[in-house]
Design a protein around this motif. Structure first.
Motif, PDB file in Angstrom:
ATOM      1  N   VAL A 244       0.872  -1.183   0.000  1.00 47.70           N
ATOM      2  CA  VAL A 244       0.000   0.000   0.000  1.00 47.70           C
ATOM      3  C   VAL A 244       0.905   1.227   0.000  1.00 47.70           C
ATOM      4  O   VAL A 244       2.126   1.101   0.085  1.00 47.70           O
TER       5      VAL A 244
ATOM      6  N   ALA B 254      -1.325   5.447   3.188  1.00 47.87           N
ATOM      7  CA  ALA B 254      -2.298   4.475   3.708  1.00 47.87           C
ATOM      8  C   ALA B 254      -1.870   3.966   5.080  1.00 47.87           C
ATOM      9  O   ALA B 254      -2.696   3.847   6.001  1.00 47.87           O
TER      10      ALA B 254
ATOM     11  N   ALA C 197      -2.548   6.670   7.557  1.00 46.14           N
ATOM     12  CA  ALA C 197      -3.984   6.811   7.835  1.00 46.14           C
ATOM     13  C   ALA C 197      -4.467   5.701   8.761  1.00 46.14           C
ATOM     14  O   ALA C 197      -5.312   5.939   9.634  1.00 46.14           O
TER      15      ALA C 197
ATOM     16  N   LYS D   4      -7.516   7.119  10.776  1.00 51.74           N
ATOM     17  CA  LYS D   4      -8.351   7.781   9.761  1.00 51.74           C
ATOM     18  C   LYS D   4      -8.865   6.801   8.718  1.00 51.74           C
ATOM     19  O   LYS D   4      -9.728   7.144   7.926  1.00 51.74           O
ATOM     20  N   HIS D   5      -8.266   5.627   8.660  1.00 53.18           N
ATOM     21  CA  HIS D   5      -8.707   4.623   7.677  1.00 53.18           C
ATOM     22  C   HIS D   5      -8.752   3.258   8.349  1.00 53.18           C
ATOM     23  O   HIS D   5      -7.786   2.842   8.987  1.00 53.18           O
ATOM     24  N   ASP D   6      -9.899   2.601   8.234  1.00 57.90           N
ATOM     25  CA  ASP D   6     -10.022   1.226   8.731  1.00 57.90           C
ATOM     26  C   ASP D   6      -9.612   0.276   7.622  1.00 57.90           C
ATOM     27  O   ASP D   6     -10.198   0.312   6.536  1.00 57.90           O
ATOM     28  N   PRO D   7      -8.630  -0.588   7.879  1.00 63.19           N
ATOM     29  CA  PRO D   7      -8.189  -1.492   6.810  1.00 63.19           C
ATOM     30  C   PRO D   7      -9.282  -2.483   6.440  1.00 63.19           C
ATOM     31  O   PRO D   7     -10.092  -2.878   7.278  1.00 63.19           O
ATOM     32  N   SER D   8      -9.282  -2.874   5.167  1.00 65.06           N
ATOM     33  CA  SER D   8     -10.211  -3.926   4.735  1.00 65.06           C
ATOM     34  C   SER D   8      -9.769  -5.250   5.350  1.00 65.06           C
ATOM     35  O   SER D   8      -8.646  -5.359   5.882  1.00 65.06           O
TER      36      SER D   8
ATOM     37  N   LEU E 239      -6.461  -6.571   3.871  1.00 63.71           N
ATOM     38  CA  LEU E 239      -5.296  -5.831   4.368  1.00 63.71           C
ATOM     39  C   LEU E 239      -5.055  -6.144   5.845  1.00 63.71           C
ATOM     40  O   LEU E 239      -3.897  -6.260   6.282  1.00 63.71           O
TER      41      LEU E 239
ATOM     42  N   ARG F 287       1.270  -4.146  -9.037  1.00 63.03           N
ATOM     43  CA  ARG F 287       0.206  -3.154  -8.874  1.00 63.03           C
ATOM     44  C   ARG F 287       0.774  -1.752  -8.689  1.00 63.03           C
ATOM     45  O   ARG F 287       0.345  -0.797  -9.334  1.00 63.03           O
ATOM     46  N   ARG F 288       1.786  -1.638  -7.824  1.00 61.89           N
ATOM     47  CA  ARG F 288       2.373  -0.325  -7.555  1.00 61.89           C
ATOM     48  C   ARG F 288       3.134   0.205  -8.771  1.00 61.89           C
ATOM     49  O   ARG F 288       3.132   1.415  -9.032  1.00 61.89           O
TER      50      ARG F 288
ATOM     51  N   ASP G 285      -4.446   1.770  -4.174  1.00 63.38           N
ATOM     52  CA  ASP G 285      -4.703   0.964  -2.979  1.00 63.38           C
ATOM     53  C   ASP G 285      -6.043   1.377  -2.367  1.00 63.38           C
ATOM     54  O   ASP G 285      -6.678   2.338  -2.797  1.00 63.38           O
ATOM     55  N   GLU G 286      -6.472   0.620  -1.360  1.00 62.19           N
ATOM     56  CA  GLU G 286      -7.828   0.832  -0.833  1.00 62.19           C
ATOM     57  C   GLU G 286      -7.995   2.203  -0.187  1.00 62.19           C
ATOM     58  O   GLU G 286      -9.091   2.773  -0.217  1.00 62.19           O
ATOM     59  N   HIS G 287      -6.925   2.727   0.401  1.00 57.45           N
ATOM     60  CA  HIS G 287      -7.007   4.049   1.034  1.00 57.45           C
ATOM     61  C   HIS G 287      -7.242   5.130  -0.016  1.00 57.45           C
ATOM     62  O   HIS G 287      -8.121   5.996   0.138  1.00 57.45           O
ATOM     63  N   GLU G 288      -6.481   5.068  -1.107  1.00 58.33           N
ATOM     64  CA  GLU G 288      -6.643   6.060  -2.167  1.00 58.33           C
ATOM     65  C   GLU G 288      -7.979   5.868  -2.895  1.00 58.33           C
ATOM     66  O   GLU G 288      -8.591   6.837  -3.343  1.00 58.33           O
TER      67      GLU G 288
ATOM     68  N   LYS H  73      -8.157  13.764   1.517  1.00 58.71           N
ATOM     69  CA  LYS H  73      -8.342  12.420   2.095  1.00 58.71           C
ATOM     70  C   LYS H  73      -7.069  11.581   1.986  1.00 58.71           C
ATOM     71  O   LYS H  73      -6.813  10.742   2.833  1.00 58.71           O
ATOM     72  N   LYS H  74      -6.269  11.811   0.969  1.00 61.57           N
ATOM     73  CA  LYS H  74      -5.060  10.988   0.794  1.00 61.57           C
ATOM     74  C   LYS H  74      -3.898  11.497   1.638  1.00 61.57           C
ATOM     75  O   LYS H  74      -3.179  10.700   2.232  1.00 61.57           O
TER      76      LYS H  74
END
Lengths: 68, 147
Positions: A15, A19, A22, A27-31, A34, B13-14, B87-90, B144-145
């Motif tokens: 990631v 991420a 966060a 600020k971000h809950d991992p899936s 992850l 992916r990256r 990624d899921e955060h972005e 947000k990022k």
């Protein structure tokens, strides 16, 4: 535990560094995928990844009979 | 830069993420250079108070068609690949940006139309509404990022 920077951890988790930041700052809950990667990386149970801070203070909805 | 230094260690992916971003940057620079003359002419007119040049005359049809073909044949696949590689955060940042930009478009665009009906503001500009949508989307994504 590990002397990893956020960038090191990001590389291992596949990631971005943002991420990781966060997740660390809440600020971000991992899936789930992850979270499983995190658990494997730190050799800990997946439930340890998620800190349910509201568990002790959350109202008992069943007892209150909340309609929603 | 850590990305370049760690390029071999990055996942597929990256790598796709950074390659698509790089391609988008190059494409943006190329289109910006191609539009420079027209944009300069418009900017000069605005700065000097002269009337705006006729947009139908300020860009050659061949250049316009080339840009539209590039936008639709190259940018769409690049965008699709980029979306698959975030990624899921972005991904959350992008989705929230689009949602809030949609609300902004409805709110600000709707207000503009109502004010135009009352004769307070000139007729709504499609270019301005696209700009509002893009700026709000980009702003929310960046917030947000990175923050």
């Amino acid at each position: 535990m590990h002397n990893w920077s956020q960038a090191d951890l990001a590389l291992r988790l596949d990631v971005s560094r943002q991420a990781v930041n966060a997740i660390e700052t809440g600020k971000h809950d991992p899936s789930l995928p992850l979270a499983f990667r995190l658990a494997r990386l730190f050799d800990m149970p997946i439930e340890a990844i998620f800190d349910d801070a509201d568990a002790s203070s959350s109202p008992n909805l069943e007892a209150k009979g909340s309609g929603n | 830069m850590s990305i370049i230094k760690n390029w071999k260690n990055l996942s597929a992916r990256r790598k796709t993420y950074w390659v698509t971003l790089g391609c988008s940057l190059l494409l943006g620079i190329a289109l910006g250079v191609a539009l420079f003359d027209s944009a300069f002419e418009i900017g000069h007119s605005v700065g000097s108070g002269d009337p705006l040049p006729d947009p139908l005359l300020s860009l050659s049809p061949a250049l316009a068609i080339t840009m539209v073909v590039i936008l639709n044949l190259i940018l769409w696949p690049i965008t699709w690949l980029w979306h698959r590689s975030v990624d899921e955060h972005e991904e959350q940042a992008v989705l929230w940006g689009g949602l809030i930009a949609g609300y902004a478009l409805i709110g600000l665009g709707g207000s503009w139309v109502i004010l135009n009906w009352a004769g307070v503001v000139p007729e709504i500009s499609l270019g301005a509404t696209i700009a509002i949508f893009s700026f709000v989307w980009t702003g929310v994504w960046a917030y947000k990022k990175f923050i």
